[in-house]
Design a protein around this motif. Structure first.
Motif, PDB file in Angstrom:
ATOM      1  N   ASP A 165       3.504   7.740  -5.845  1.00  0.00           N
ATOM      2  CA  ASP A 165       4.457   8.306  -6.365  1.00  0.00           C
ATOM      3  C   ASP A 165       5.587   7.084  -6.683  1.00  0.00           C
ATOM      4  OD1 ASP A 165       3.678  10.896  -6.314  1.00  0.00           O
ATOM      5  OD2 ASP A 165       5.126  11.260  -4.720  1.00  0.00           O
ATOM      6  N   ALA A 166       5.556   5.837  -6.125  1.00  0.00           N
ATOM      7  CA  ALA A 166       6.366   4.878  -6.227  1.00  0.00           C
ATOM      8  C   ALA A 166       5.720   3.891  -7.173  1.00  0.00           C
ATOM      9  CB  ALA A 166       6.612   4.219  -4.911  1.00  0.00           C
ATOM     10  N   VAL A 167       4.377   3.760  -7.610  1.00  0.00           N
ATOM     11  CA  VAL A 167       3.976   2.640  -8.182  1.00  0.00           C
ATOM     12  C   VAL A 167       3.078   2.944  -9.329  1.00  0.00           C
ATOM     13  CG1 VAL A 167       4.209   0.940  -6.334  1.00  0.00           C
ATOM     14  CG2 VAL A 167       1.950   2.052  -6.847  1.00  0.00           C
ATOM     15  N   ASP A 168       3.125   2.474 -10.480  1.00  0.00           N
ATOM     16  CA  ASP A 168       2.417   2.698 -11.728  1.00  0.00           C
ATOM     17  C   ASP A 168       1.025   2.062 -11.590  1.00  0.00           C
ATOM     18  OD1 ASP A 168       4.227   4.237 -12.869  1.00  0.00           O
ATOM     19  OD2 ASP A 168       5.409   2.546 -13.793  1.00  0.00           O
ATOM     20  N   ILE A 169       0.704   1.205 -10.884  1.00  0.00           N
ATOM     21  CA  ILE A 169      -0.613   0.785 -10.684  1.00  0.00           C
ATOM     22  C   ILE A 169      -1.701   1.326  -9.823  1.00  0.00           C
ATOM     23  CG2 ILE A 169       0.256  -1.816 -10.908  1.00  0.00           C
ATOM     24  CD1 ILE A 169       0.125  -2.177  -7.911  1.00  0.00           C
ATOM     25  N   PRO A 170      -3.078   1.212 -10.073  1.00  0.00           N
ATOM     26  CA  PRO A 170      -3.913   2.061  -9.065  1.00  0.00           C
ATOM     27  C   PRO A 170      -3.509   1.772  -7.599  1.00  0.00           C
ATOM     28  CG  PRO A 170      -5.195   0.977 -11.241  1.00  0.00           C
ATOM     29  CD  PRO A 170      -3.692   0.522 -11.098  1.00  0.00           C
ATOM     30  N   VAL A 171      -3.668   2.746  -7.040  1.00  0.00           N
ATOM     31  CA  VAL A 171      -3.575   2.604  -5.413  1.00  0.00           C
ATOM     32  C   VAL A 171      -5.154   2.998  -4.946  1.00  0.00           C
ATOM     33  CG1 VAL A 171      -2.378   3.621  -3.580  1.00  0.00           C
ATOM     34  CG2 VAL A 171      -1.016   3.319  -5.523  1.00  0.00           C
ATOM     35  N   ILE A 172      -5.314   2.224  -3.970  1.00  0.00           N
ATOM     36  CA  ILE A 172      -6.618   2.513  -3.243  1.00  0.00           C
ATOM     37  C   ILE A 172      -6.316   2.767  -1.661  1.00  0.00           C
ATOM     38  CG2 ILE A 172      -8.907   1.484  -2.867  1.00  0.00           C
ATOM     39  CD1 ILE A 172      -8.341  -0.311  -5.073  1.00  0.00           C
ATOM     40  N   ALA A 173      -6.840   3.978  -1.335  1.00  0.00           N
ATOM     41  CA  ALA A 173      -6.425   4.584   0.088  1.00  0.00           C
ATOM     42  C   ALA A 173      -7.379   3.655   1.035  1.00  0.00           C
ATOM     43  CB  ALA A 173      -6.476   5.741   0.004  1.00  0.00           C
ATOM     44  N   ALA A 174      -6.849   3.451   1.973  1.00  0.00           N
ATOM     45  CA  ALA A 174      -7.760   2.897   3.212  1.00  0.00           C
ATOM     46  C   ALA A 174      -7.000   3.543   4.584  1.00  0.00           C
ATOM     47  CB  ALA A 174      -7.487   1.147   3.222  1.00  0.00           C
ATOM     48  N   GLY A 175      -7.929   3.839   5.620  1.00  0.00           N
ATOM     49  CA  GLY A 175      -7.621   4.056   7.047  1.00  0.00           C
ATOM     50  C   GLY A 175      -8.077   5.531   7.109  1.00  0.00           C
ATOM     51  N   GLY A 176      -9.204   5.622   7.540  1.00  0.00           N
ATOM     52  CA  GLY A 176      -9.649   7.092   8.020  1.00  0.00           C
ATOM     53  C   GLY A 176     -10.765   7.758   7.000  1.00  0.00           C
ATOM     54  N   TYR A 177     -11.294   6.746   6.259  1.00  0.00           N
ATOM     55  CA  TYR A 177     -12.143   7.264   5.138  1.00  0.00           C
ATOM     56  C   TYR A 177     -13.737   6.869   5.813  1.00  0.00           C
ATOM     57  CZ  TYR A 177      -8.095   8.249   2.497  1.00  0.00           C
ATOM     58  OH  TYR A 177      -7.068   8.804   2.288  1.00  0.00           O
ATOM     59  N   ARG A 178     -14.629   7.952   5.416  1.00  0.00           N
ATOM     60  CA  ARG A 178     -16.019   7.534   5.720  1.00  0.00           C
ATOM     61  C   ARG A 178     -17.068   8.510   4.908  1.00  0.00           C
ATOM     62  NH1 ARG A 178     -18.099  11.884   9.088  1.00  0.00           N
ATOM     63  NH2 ARG A 178     -16.645  13.472   9.413  1.00  0.00           N
ATOM     64  N   ASP A 179     -16.353   9.356   4.050  1.00  0.00           N
ATOM     65  CA  ASP A 179     -17.350  10.479   3.473  1.00  0.00           C
ATOM     66  C   ASP A 179     -16.765  11.026   2.116  1.00  0.00           C
ATOM     67  OD1 ASP A 179     -15.451  12.380   4.316  1.00  0.00           O
ATOM     68  OD2 ASP A 179     -16.845  13.085   5.725  1.00  0.00           O
ATOM     69  N   GLY A 180     -17.588  11.717   1.578  1.00  0.00           N
ATOM     70  CA  GLY A 180     -17.193  12.218   0.131  1.00  0.00           C
ATOM     71  C   GLY A 180     -15.927  13.189   0.210  1.00  0.00           C
ATOM     72  N   ARG A 181     -15.559  14.007   1.352  1.00  0.00           N
ATOM     73  CA  ARG A 181     -14.404  14.672   1.437  1.00  0.00           C
ATOM     74  C   ARG A 181     -13.132  13.728   1.443  1.00  0.00           C
ATOM     75  NH1 ARG A 181     -16.026  17.646   7.323  1.00  0.00           N
ATOM     76  NH2 ARG A 181     -16.747  15.855   7.436  1.00  0.00           N
ATOM     77  N   GLY A 182     -13.481  12.809   2.048  1.00  0.00           N
ATOM     78  CA  GLY A 182     -12.221  11.792   2.097  1.00  0.00           C
ATOM     79  C   GLY A 182     -12.060  11.434   0.829  1.00  0.00           C
ATOM     80  N   LEU A 183     -12.984  10.841   0.163  1.00  0.00           N
ATOM     81  CA  LEU A 183     -12.843  10.294  -1.275  1.00  0.00           C
ATOM     82  C   LEU A 183     -11.962  11.428  -2.124  1.00  0.00           C
ATOM     83  CD1 LEU A 183     -13.314   8.558  -3.532  1.00  0.00           C
ATOM     84  CD2 LEU A 183     -15.400   9.600  -4.013  1.00  0.00           C
TER      85      LEU A 183
END
Length: 351
Positions: free
Chosen positions: A164-182
């Protein structure tokens, strides 16, 4: 959200098929793992913090020999030769320059002017706003579940806050391993996911089998966040060795151990004692004792003992909590194909 949502802004920005990033992990993200990720359609990132300049040059050439797909290199923004390494990335036509610490605006400008995509990693909204203002193209946001240096805010709260704070693409890290997380990350506003522990636990990862087995045996409560290594919170697998480091001890005993590790790291890395002392002097500004300073400066040796030498009880293993949910060792190609198929199935179910 439709299946078309799985082709996001970072796919075009990085020149990859899928919005999946393999993070740059010291002693882990070598040329083979980086190229395997790239060939599978994700963005592989080569780790360089534990490499000398010449070793980095050879590693980049090795990646190019293994793949024609775009890839990235992770740089230390505070490295004494950061500008020279940036020149190497430009010369070798590396697509993405990633950073664990925010690079200065001048370095961002230098890389962007040469056509590279600049992607720092952050753990707080204010840091994301800062690097976005400096011209970063995208940002990796790691929640507290992530391995290595991490913060206190979980991904589920930090990610939407930053999106919500930035206009550039944000890539999420921390706790991801599968398609549900994506799919969940995309729903929160991310443009993709970055994974370290999940890629570490693949057949393309170079770490020792004994260490992989230790990760696979972990539960979600078998990691610990400690400041004992370098004064900054790090999430690692809990072992007797980690418990011993974190346990109060006489400064003299810690100093002897730290000196031995520093000597070994200096020999392997080619770093001079002067450079280690300079780095240590900067760390003293954070209130660390001299034994902590030396331990922080040579933490890479503790990681190497586990990851390269296969001695999990004599080293440090950075790990996200997600290790407790991983129970197999696919190839990078199998992993990414599975994640994308799961994500499509989730979208179909939701529709």
């Amino acid at each position: 959200m439709s299946a078309a949502a799985l082709h996001t802004r970072i796919c075009d920005m990085f020149g990859v098929r899928y919005p999946i990033v393999q993070t740059g992990m010291g002693w882990v993200s070598d040329a083979r793992l980086t190229a395997a990720t790239a060939n599978a359609g994700g963005l592989g990132i080569l780790a360089s913090a534990t490499l000398s300049y010449d070793e980095l040059a050879r590693a980049i050439a090795d990646v190019h020999a293994r793949t024609e797909a775009p890839f990235g290199v992770n740089l230390r923004a505070d490295a004494p030769d950061a500008a020279r390494r940036a020149d190497l990335l430009i010369k070798e036509r590396v697509r993405v320059a990633s950073f664990a610490l925010a690079p200065k605006p001048e370095l961002i400008d230098k890389l962007k002017s040469a056509g590279l995509v600049v992607v720092p990693s952050v753990g707080a909204r204010r840091h994301a706003e800062k690097v976005a203002g400096w011209g970063a193209d995208a940002v990796v946001v790691q929640g507290g579940e992530g391995g290595g240096h991490t913060g206190p805010v979980p991904t589920s709260l930090l990610l939407p806050q930053v999106a919500d704070a930035v206009d550039i693409p944000v890539i999420a890290a921390g706790g991801y391993r599968d398609g549900r997380g994506l799919v969940a990350a995309l729903a929160y506003g991310a443009a993709g996911i970055a994974m370290g522990t999940r890629f570490l636990l693949t057949t393309d990862s170079p770490i020792a089998e004994a260490v992989k087995r230790r990760y696979l045996a972990a539960t979600v409560t078998d990691t610990v966040v400690t400041e004992a290594l370098d004064g900054v919170p790090q999430r690692v697998l809990r072992t007797p060795f980690v418990d011993a480091i974190a346990r109060p001890a006489l400064p003299g005993r810690r100093l002897v151990r730290a000196l031995g590790n520093a000597r070994a790291f200096r020999k392997l890395s080619g770093r001079s004692w002067l450079s280690l002392l300079r780095e240590g002097r900067a760390m003293r500004g954070h209130g660390l004792r001299y034994d902590q300073v030396l331990l922080a400066a040579n933490t890479p040796m503790l990681i190497r003992a586990a990851m390269v030498e296969g001695r999990p009880d004599a080293g440090v293993m950075a790990s996200g909590q997600v290790a407790g949910l991983i129970d197999d060792l696919p190839s990078c190609a199998e992993l990414i194909e599975r994640i994308m198929a799961e994500a499509e199935a989730v979208l179909e179910r939701l529709a």
